[in-house]
Design a protein around this motif. Structure first.
Motif, PDB file in Angstrom:
ATOM      1  N   GLU A  41       1.121  -1.618   0.275  1.00  0.00           N
ATOM      2  CA  GLU A  41      -0.057   0.195   0.207  1.00  0.00           C
ATOM      3  C   GLU A  41       1.261   0.794  -0.046  1.00  0.00           C
ATOM      4  OE1 GLU A  41      -3.644   1.536   2.647  1.00  0.00           O
ATOM      5  OE2 GLU A  41      -3.064  -0.691   2.474  1.00  0.00           O
ATOM      6  N   GLU A  42       2.124   1.052   1.176  1.00  0.00           N
ATOM      7  CA  GLU A  42       2.992   2.209   0.925  1.00  0.00           C
ATOM      8  C   GLU A  42       3.727   2.518  -0.270  1.00  0.00           C
ATOM      9  OE1 GLU A  42       6.536   4.353   3.554  1.00  0.00           O
ATOM     10  OE2 GLU A  42       5.520   2.357   4.440  1.00  0.00           O
ATOM     11  N   MET A  43       3.776   1.576  -1.058  1.00  0.00           N
ATOM     12  CA  MET A  43       5.713   1.325  -1.522  1.00  0.00           C
ATOM     13  C   MET A  43       4.834   1.363  -3.834  1.00  0.00           C
ATOM     14  SD  MET A  43       7.882   1.966   0.266  1.00  0.00           S
ATOM     15  CE  MET A  43       9.620   1.425  -1.302  1.00  0.00           C
ATOM     16  N   ALA A  44       3.720   0.716  -3.211  1.00  0.00           N
ATOM     17  CA  ALA A  44       3.797   0.292  -4.886  1.00  0.00           C
ATOM     18  C   ALA A  44       3.326   1.027  -5.707  1.00  0.00           C
ATOM     19  CB  ALA A  44       2.677  -1.522  -5.032  1.00  0.00           C
ATOM     20  N   ASP A  45       3.539   1.609  -7.556  1.00  0.00           N
ATOM     21  CA  ASP A  45       2.416   1.976  -8.390  1.00  0.00           C
ATOM     22  C   ASP A  45       1.201   1.262  -8.704  1.00  0.00           C
ATOM     23  OD1 ASP A  45       4.595   3.619  -8.080  1.00  0.00           O
ATOM     24  OD2 ASP A  45       5.761   2.806  -9.642  1.00  0.00           O
TER      25      ASP A  45
ATOM     26  N   LYS B 178      -2.682   1.722  -8.327  1.00  0.00           N
ATOM     27  CA  LYS B 178      -2.964   1.503  -6.667  1.00  0.00           C
ATOM     28  C   LYS B 178      -3.915   2.719  -6.545  1.00  0.00           C
ATOM     29  CE  LYS B 178       0.029   3.222  -3.707  1.00  0.00           C
ATOM     30  NZ  LYS B 178       0.872   3.701  -3.095  1.00  0.00           N
ATOM     31  N   THR B 179      -3.972   3.377  -6.321  1.00  0.00           N
ATOM     32  CA  THR B 179      -4.517   4.437  -6.375  1.00  0.00           C
ATOM     33  C   THR B 179      -6.159   4.770  -6.731  1.00  0.00           C
ATOM     34  OG1 THR B 179      -3.940   6.073  -8.066  1.00  0.00           O
ATOM     35  CG2 THR B 179      -3.167   6.798  -6.172  1.00  0.00           C
ATOM     36  N   VAL B 180      -6.020   3.867  -8.203  1.00  0.00           N
ATOM     37  CA  VAL B 180      -6.922   3.637  -8.742  1.00  0.00           C
ATOM     38  C   VAL B 180      -8.370   2.622  -7.700  1.00  0.00           C
ATOM     39  CG1 VAL B 180      -8.787   3.198 -10.739  1.00  0.00           C
ATOM     40  CG2 VAL B 180      -6.818   5.023 -10.730  1.00  0.00           C
ATOM     41  N   LEU B 181      -7.560   1.474  -7.781  1.00  0.00           N
ATOM     42  CA  LEU B 181      -7.870   0.915  -7.061  1.00  0.00           C
ATOM     43  C   LEU B 181      -8.359   0.638  -5.257  1.00  0.00           C
ATOM     44  CD1 LEU B 181      -8.074  -2.796  -6.343  1.00  0.00           C
ATOM     45  CD2 LEU B 181      -6.026  -2.395  -5.728  1.00  0.00           C
ATOM     46  N   MET B 182      -7.501   1.695  -4.691  1.00  0.00           N
ATOM     47  CA  MET B 182      -8.235   2.316  -3.684  1.00  0.00           C
ATOM     48  C   MET B 182      -9.436   2.805  -3.538  1.00  0.00           C
ATOM     49  SD  MET B 182      -6.189   0.654  -2.036  1.00  0.00           S
ATOM     50  CE  MET B 182      -6.194   2.113  -0.088  1.00  0.00           C
ATOM     51  N   GLU B 183     -10.015   3.997  -5.048  1.00  0.00           N
ATOM     52  CA  GLU B 183     -11.360   4.689  -5.250  1.00  0.00           C
ATOM     53  C   GLU B 183     -11.764   3.220  -5.123  1.00  0.00           C
ATOM     54  OE1 GLU B 183     -10.397   7.378  -7.824  1.00  0.00           O
ATOM     55  OE2 GLU B 183      -9.336   8.844  -6.366  1.00  0.00           O
ATOM     56  N   LYS B 184     -11.608   2.776  -6.453  1.00  0.00           N
ATOM     57  CA  LYS B 184     -12.812   1.805  -7.117  1.00  0.00           C
ATOM     58  C   LYS B 184     -13.467   0.867  -6.069  1.00  0.00           C
ATOM     59  CE  LYS B 184     -11.740  -0.179 -10.839  1.00  0.00           C
ATOM     60  NZ  LYS B 184     -11.257  -0.907 -12.615  1.00  0.00           N
TER      61      LYS B 184
END
Length: 308
Positions: free
Chosen positions: A198-202, A218-224
């Protein structure tokens, strides 16, 4: 962005009939940190070992920095550094000798300055003359990373790199990983510490039963797939949620003092505004509120459980 690793229809079946990988298609972008997540036995290590030429695939193709890992193995492997799960190195060699020897295995000319930089970056310089057998487990893990970096690879695989490593060493490793990414090295990691991903990956890839079930930024996954919660601390306790609010994703605490509203990114703005309006219409006042968001670990668990 250009793919530095391109995997097409990769399968691996053993003589026993066990299908370890089932038609894997995956592109890993140059210069990214890609986290490959999955439960035990999902196929993570098998996939890495095939890319690195340790295990032969049953079918499919893999290009590593433009080189086919089967037909052009030496060129492909020279681009790759691998830190395996197992600690395997010569117990009676010194740190300097074993790291320098690893560089020579790839046909690279001696470069003491590079070996020194790697050892210093991994806080191993003061241990350069120590025998491997005298080192702690965490230090041996660092030596494995140093060996993988000895020949200046463009691609680095980290298979559970922080297993058995203390918090301080883990932080040092991730600082080094960020530095490598900034220098253009592509990092592929597997980890059971999902907060690290969660901290490191793109980008995140999830593998289950030999199949890639998801690849996403990662950011899209967290949002979706991530859920958010808004907790309202009420001025006066409620016996139950009013019937007019029954259509809302609300739960009431056992003591009636808290309302919890669960929502996703798509409904965030209109949903909260609509909820607060309805609460006001019913004379329900709150004295405080706080929000929280589901972690990557929660998303991962839900993804794995939801698959048949």
């Amino acid at each position: 962005m250009q793919a530095i690793i391109s995997i097409k229809n990769l399968t691996k079946a053993y003589a026993s009939g066990f299908q370890a990988l089932k038609g894997v298609d995956l592109d890993i972008r140059q210069g990214e940190i890609f986290a490959l997540l999955g439960p035990n036995g999902a196929g993570k290590t098998t996939l890495i070992n095939i890319i690195c030429g340790i295990v032969n695939p049953s079918s499919g193709s893999i290009l590593a920095d433009g080189h086919n890992v089967i037909t052009d193995f030496r060129a492909a492997r020279s681009k790759i550094g691998l830190v395996p799960q197992e600690l395997a190195t010569d117990a009676f060699e010194s740190v300097w000798s074993t790291v320098s020897f690893s560089r020579g295995l790839f046909g690279k000319a001696p470069n003491p300055a590079h070996i020194e930089k790697v050892l210093r970056d991994l806080s191993l310089w003061d241990k350069k003359d120590a025998r491997i057998r005298t080192l702690s487990g965490g230090m041996k893990r660092r030596v494995m990373i140093a060996k993988a970096l000895s020949h200046e690879p463009h691609i680095l695989f980290l298979d559970e790199p922080t297993a058995g490593v203390d918090v301080e060493l883990r932080r040092d490793m991730w600082k080094m990983v960020r530095g490598l990414r900034e220098s253009g090295v592509t990092i592929i990691l597997t980890t059971h510490y999902i907060e690290e991903a969660e901290e490191m990956a793109d980008r995140i890839g999830v593998i289950r039963k030999g199949e890639i079930i998801l690849v996403e930024d990662k950011t899209v996954l967290m949002e979706k797939l991530g859920k958010k919660q808004l907790t309202l601390h009420l001025q006066h306790p409620l016996a139950q949620i009013p019937g007019a609010l029954s259509g809302q994703p609300l739960t009431l605490s056992a003591d009636g003092n808290e309302l919890v509203y669960t929502f996703d990114a798509q409904s965030e703005q209109t949903g909260i505004a609509d909820l607060l309006r309805q609460l006001g219409e019913h004379g329900i006042d709150f004295k405080d509120l706080q929000s929280s968001q589901s972690s990557l670990e929660e998303i991962f668990v839900n993804l794995v459980r939801s698959q048949p």
